[in-house]
Write an enzyme that holds these catalytic residues in place. Sequence first.
Site, PDB file in Angstrom:
ATOM      1  N   HIS A  76      27.335  50.182  41.275  1.00  0.00           N
ATOM      2  CA  HIS A  76      26.262  50.606  42.172  1.00  0.00           C
ATOM      3  C   HIS A  76      26.348  52.109  42.434  1.00  0.00           C
ATOM      4  CE1 HIS A  76      25.606  46.393  44.161  1.00  0.00           C
ATOM      5  NE2 HIS A  76      25.431  46.390  42.854  1.00  0.00           N
ATOM      6  N   TYR A 203      23.247  47.466  54.427  1.00  0.00           N
ATOM      7  CA  TYR A 203      23.880  47.379  55.747  1.00  0.00           C
ATOM      8  C   TYR A 203      22.745  47.522  56.758  1.00  0.00           C
ATOM      9  CZ  TYR A 203      28.512  48.120  53.629  1.00  0.00           C
ATOM     10  OH  TYR A 203      29.671  47.995  52.896  1.00  0.00           O
ATOM     11  N   PRO A 294      36.078  44.595  58.211  1.00  0.00           N
ATOM     12  CA  PRO A 294      35.571  44.633  56.833  1.00  0.00           C
ATOM     13  C   PRO A 294      34.411  45.600  56.590  1.00  0.00           C
ATOM     14  CG  PRO A 294      35.036  42.535  57.901  1.00  0.00           C
ATOM     15  CD  PRO A 294      35.963  43.264  58.818  1.00  0.00           C
ATOM     16  N   LYS A 298      37.164  48.469  53.000  1.00  0.00           N
ATOM     17  CA  LYS A 298      38.371  49.257  52.697  1.00  0.00           C
ATOM     18  C   LYS A 298      39.638  48.428  52.448  1.00  0.00           C
ATOM     19  CE  LYS A 298      36.741  53.191  52.411  1.00  0.00           C
ATOM     20  NZ  LYS A 298      36.339  53.255  51.034  1.00  0.00           N
ATOM     21  N   TYR A 385      33.268  56.230  51.576  1.00  0.00           N
ATOM     22  CA  TYR A 385      32.974  54.879  51.085  1.00  0.00           C
ATOM     23  C   TYR A 385      33.453  54.713  49.644  1.00  0.00           C
ATOM     24  CZ  TYR A 385      30.411  50.463  50.746  1.00  0.00           C
ATOM     25  OH  TYR A 385      30.087  49.134  50.601  1.00  0.00           O
TER      26      TYR A 385
HETATM   27  P1  FAD Z   1      46.423  39.072  51.038  1.00  0.00           P
HETATM   28  O1  FAD Z   1      45.252  39.062  50.148  1.00  0.00           O
HETATM   29  O2  FAD Z   1      46.312  38.450  52.387  1.00  0.00           O
HETATM   30  O3  FAD Z   1      47.623  38.396  50.256  1.00  0.00           O
HETATM   31  C1  FAD Z   1      48.851  38.020  50.878  1.00  0.00           C
HETATM   32  C2  FAD Z   1      49.442  36.846  50.143  1.00  0.00           C
HETATM   33  O4  FAD Z   1      50.707  36.507  50.726  1.00  0.00           O
HETATM   34  C3  FAD Z   1      48.580  35.590  50.261  1.00  0.00           C
HETATM   35  O5  FAD Z   1      48.365  35.047  48.977  1.00  0.00           O
HETATM   36  C4  FAD Z   1      49.380  34.672  51.173  1.00  0.00           C
HETATM   37  O6  FAD Z   1      49.162  33.307  50.879  1.00  0.00           O
HETATM   38  C5  FAD Z   1      50.805  35.095  50.849  1.00  0.00           C
HETATM   39  N1  FAD Z   1      51.789  34.793  51.905  1.00  0.00           N
HETATM   40  C6  FAD Z   1      51.637  34.855  53.240  1.00  0.00           C
HETATM   41  N2  FAD Z   1      52.768  34.475  53.876  1.00  0.00           N
HETATM   42  C7  FAD Z   1      53.664  34.170  52.905  1.00  0.00           C
HETATM   43  C8  FAD Z   1      55.007  33.718  52.932  1.00  0.00           C
HETATM   44  N3  FAD Z   1      55.653  33.496  54.070  1.00  0.00           N
HETATM   45  N4  FAD Z   1      55.630  33.482  51.767  1.00  0.00           N
HETATM   46  C9  FAD Z   1      54.977  33.686  50.567  1.00  0.00           C
HETATM   47  N5  FAD Z   1      53.701  34.126  50.497  1.00  0.00           N
HETATM   48  C10 FAD Z   1      53.050  34.377  51.652  1.00  0.00           C
HETATM   49  N6  FAD Z   1      38.400  44.661  51.450  1.00  0.00           N
HETATM   50  C11 FAD Z   1      37.768  45.540  50.612  1.00  0.00           C
HETATM   51  O7  FAD Z   1      38.417  46.478  50.111  1.00  0.00           O
HETATM   52  N7  FAD Z   1      36.445  45.414  50.275  1.00  0.00           N
HETATM   53  C12 FAD Z   1      35.682  44.427  50.812  1.00  0.00           C
HETATM   54  O8  FAD Z   1      34.519  44.310  50.426  1.00  0.00           O
HETATM   55  C13 FAD Z   1      36.294  43.524  51.761  1.00  0.00           C
HETATM   56  N8  FAD Z   1      35.595  42.535  52.312  1.00  0.00           N
HETATM   57  C14 FAD Z   1      36.239  41.598  53.063  1.00  0.00           C
HETATM   58  C15 FAD Z   1      35.495  40.583  53.579  1.00  0.00           C
HETATM   59  C16 FAD Z   1      36.114  39.605  54.338  1.00  0.00           C
HETATM   60  C17 FAD Z   1      35.276  38.486  54.903  1.00  0.00           C
HETATM   61  C18 FAD Z   1      37.529  39.663  54.563  1.00  0.00           C
HETATM   62  C19 FAD Z   1      38.236  38.574  55.359  1.00  0.00           C
HETATM   63  C20 FAD Z   1      38.278  40.682  54.066  1.00  0.00           C
HETATM   64  C21 FAD Z   1      37.647  41.668  53.318  1.00  0.00           C
HETATM   65  N9  FAD Z   1      38.364  42.734  52.798  1.00  0.00           N
HETATM   66  C22 FAD Z   1      37.711  43.658  52.029  1.00  0.00           C
HETATM   67  C23 FAD Z   1      39.826  42.835  53.029  1.00  0.00           C
HETATM   68  C24 FAD Z   1      40.678  42.321  51.873  1.00  0.00           C
HETATM   69  O9  FAD Z   1      40.289  41.020  51.509  1.00  0.00           O
HETATM   70  C25 FAD Z   1      42.170  42.345  52.240  1.00  0.00           C
HETATM   71  O10 FAD Z   1      42.480  43.609  52.778  1.00  0.00           O
HETATM   72  C26 FAD Z   1      43.077  42.048  51.042  1.00  0.00           C
HETATM   73  O11 FAD Z   1      43.094  40.668  50.766  1.00  0.00           O
HETATM   74  C27 FAD Z   1      44.522  42.499  51.275  1.00  0.00           C
HETATM   75  O12 FAD Z   1      45.341  42.151  50.176  1.00  0.00           O
HETATM   76  P2  FAD Z   1      46.890  41.848  50.366  1.00  0.00           P
HETATM   77  O13 FAD Z   1      47.420  41.545  49.017  1.00  0.00           O
HETATM   78  O14 FAD Z   1      47.524  42.902  51.169  1.00  0.00           O
HETATM   79  O15 FAD Z   1      46.950  40.548  51.295  1.00  0.00           O
HETATM   80  C1  DHB Z   2      31.597  43.116  50.930  1.00  0.00           C
HETATM   81  C2  DHB Z   2      32.307  43.067  52.085  1.00  0.00           C
HETATM   82  C3  DHB Z   2      32.303  44.159  52.916  1.00  0.00           C
HETATM   83  O1  DHB Z   2      33.001  44.159  54.045  1.00  0.00           O
HETATM   84  C4  DHB Z   2      31.597  45.303  52.614  1.00  0.00           C
HETATM   85  O2  DHB Z   2      31.587  46.340  53.479  1.00  0.00           O
HETATM   86  C5  DHB Z   2      30.910  45.350  51.430  1.00  0.00           C
HETATM   87  C6  DHB Z   2      30.914  44.251  50.578  1.00  0.00           C
HETATM   88  C7  DHB Z   2      31.579  41.931  50.023  1.00  0.00           C
HETATM   89  O3  DHB Z   2      32.257  40.942  50.355  1.00  0.00           O
HETATM   90  O4  DHB Z   2      30.897  41.968  49.020  1.00  0.00           O
END
Ligand code: FAD
Ligand code: DHB
Length: 395
Positions: A76, A203, A294, A298, A385
Amino acid sequence: MAITSRTQVGIIGAGPAGLMLSQLLALRGIDSVLVENRTREYCEARQRAGMLEAGTVAALRAAGAGKRLDVEGLEHDGIYLQFRGERHHVNFRELVGRTVTVYAQTEIVKDLIAVRLAAGAAIEFSASSVAVSGITSDAPVLSYVDASGVAHEVTCDVIAGCDGFHGISRPLVPGLSVYERSYSYSWLGILADAPPSTEELIYSRHESGFALYSMRSPEVSRLYLQVPADERLEDWSDDRIWSELQKRFGLPGWSVSEGRITDKSITPMRSFVAGPMRHGRLFLAGDAAHIVPPCGAKGLNLAVGDAIVLASALSALLTEGSSALADAYSDTCLSRVWRATHFSYFMTSMMHVLPDDPFDDLIQLAQLRYVTGSTPAATSLAENYSGYESPRIEM
Ligand code: FAD
Ligand code: DHB
C-alpha cells in the site's frame, strides 16, 4: 530424571519475536532451542496484526521468509484518514519514499515455522512447566516438560524471553521499571469473507467511535470497532457489527461490503514499557517487554525489530566474545520502542472518541485537519507509520 542437553540460545515463545530470532541466529551459525507452550496449530491461527513496515518486509526477505510475502502481501502507498464525512489519503510513497504491506501475522508465523522446521530446527510446541534458572551465571538453564510428558533441562549460554505480555520471563528481571497507560476503550475485531471495498486502510473517526478498515487478501476483510473497555462480545450480533461499521465508515455512494464473519474478538488497549530488557544472561524481546495500543500497527514491527537487534548482539557475544552490542541491547531497543509508543499513543488519541468530551472532540478535529492539510505534519505521520529507525539485518 530430566533429559539434559546443551544449546547456545534458549528461546521461550514461538511468536514473531522468538521465531525471527531463532532464524536469524541460525543464519549466523548459532544454534537454539525454542520452547512454546501452545500447539503449532494455535500459534498459526491466532488472529492479530496485519500491517508491516517497509523495514519488516525487508527483514523477512533477508531472513529467507519472504517468498510467500512477496506473492501474497498487499503493498500500500498509504492510508486514508476519515472524519466529519471527509476521507483524505496520506501518501507515504510520495511523502517519505516508503510503502507498507498488508500480510497477516498468522502467515508470518506459518512461514517462519516452516523455514525453521525445514532447516531441522528444534521447536518444542505444547511444552509445559517452562522455567528458567541461573540467569546471572554463565550457564542458565531452560527447563520444560515436552508434549509427551518428558522433562528436559537445556543448559544455554543465553536465554531469550520472547514469550509475550503474559509470559514468565519479564517477572524474572529484578528492579524492572514499568511505565503504563490504559485506555477507556477496547477494539472489537472481526475477520470476514468479504472482498474489501477499499484498496487501502481507512482509519475513521466518527462521533459514535473509531473504526478501522483493514484486509487480509482481495477476498477477506479485517475490521475493527472502538467499544467501551468492559464490552461483552455476546452483546454484538453480526447484524449489529455490520450496521455500526456501515455507520462509522459511511460516505454517500460508498458502503462496506459484507460477508460471513469467521472470527470475532475484543482486545483491550494498553501502552506498557518495561526496562531494562536484560538481566544477566536473560534478554527480553517483543511484547514480553512492551505493548502498544494497536492503532498505528507497531507491535509486530517492534517485536521483529527487537529480534534483529538481539540476533546481532548475541552473534557478537557468542562468536567473537564481544559484549558491547549485548550491553547496549536494552537502550538500543528502548529508544525505538519509546518513539513507537508515542506514535501509537498519538494515533490512538487522535482517532478514538471519549464520550461527552467536547474539548477532546475539537482538539482531535484540529489535529486531523492539520495532518491531512499540512505536508510537514503528514510527512511526520508517514515517516512514523512506515517505520522510523527500523533496524536492518547485517550479516
Ligand atoms: P507473541 O506474538 O505474543 O508471542 C509470544 C509467544 O510466547 C506466544 O506464542 C505464546 O503462546 C508463548 N508463550 C507465552 N508464555 C509462554 C511460556 N510460559 N512458555 C512458552 N511459551 C510461552 N502489531 C503490528 O505491528 N501491526 C498490526 O497491524 C497489529 N495489529 C494488532 C491487532 C490486534 C487485534 C492485536 C491484539 C495486536 C496487534 N498487533 C499489531 C500487535 C502484535 O500482534 C504483537 O505485538 C506481536 O504478536 C508481538 O509478538 P511477540 O513475538 O513479541 O509476542
Ligand atoms: C491492522 C491492525 C492495526 O492495528 C492497524 O493499525 C492496521 C492494520 C490489521 O490487523 O490489519
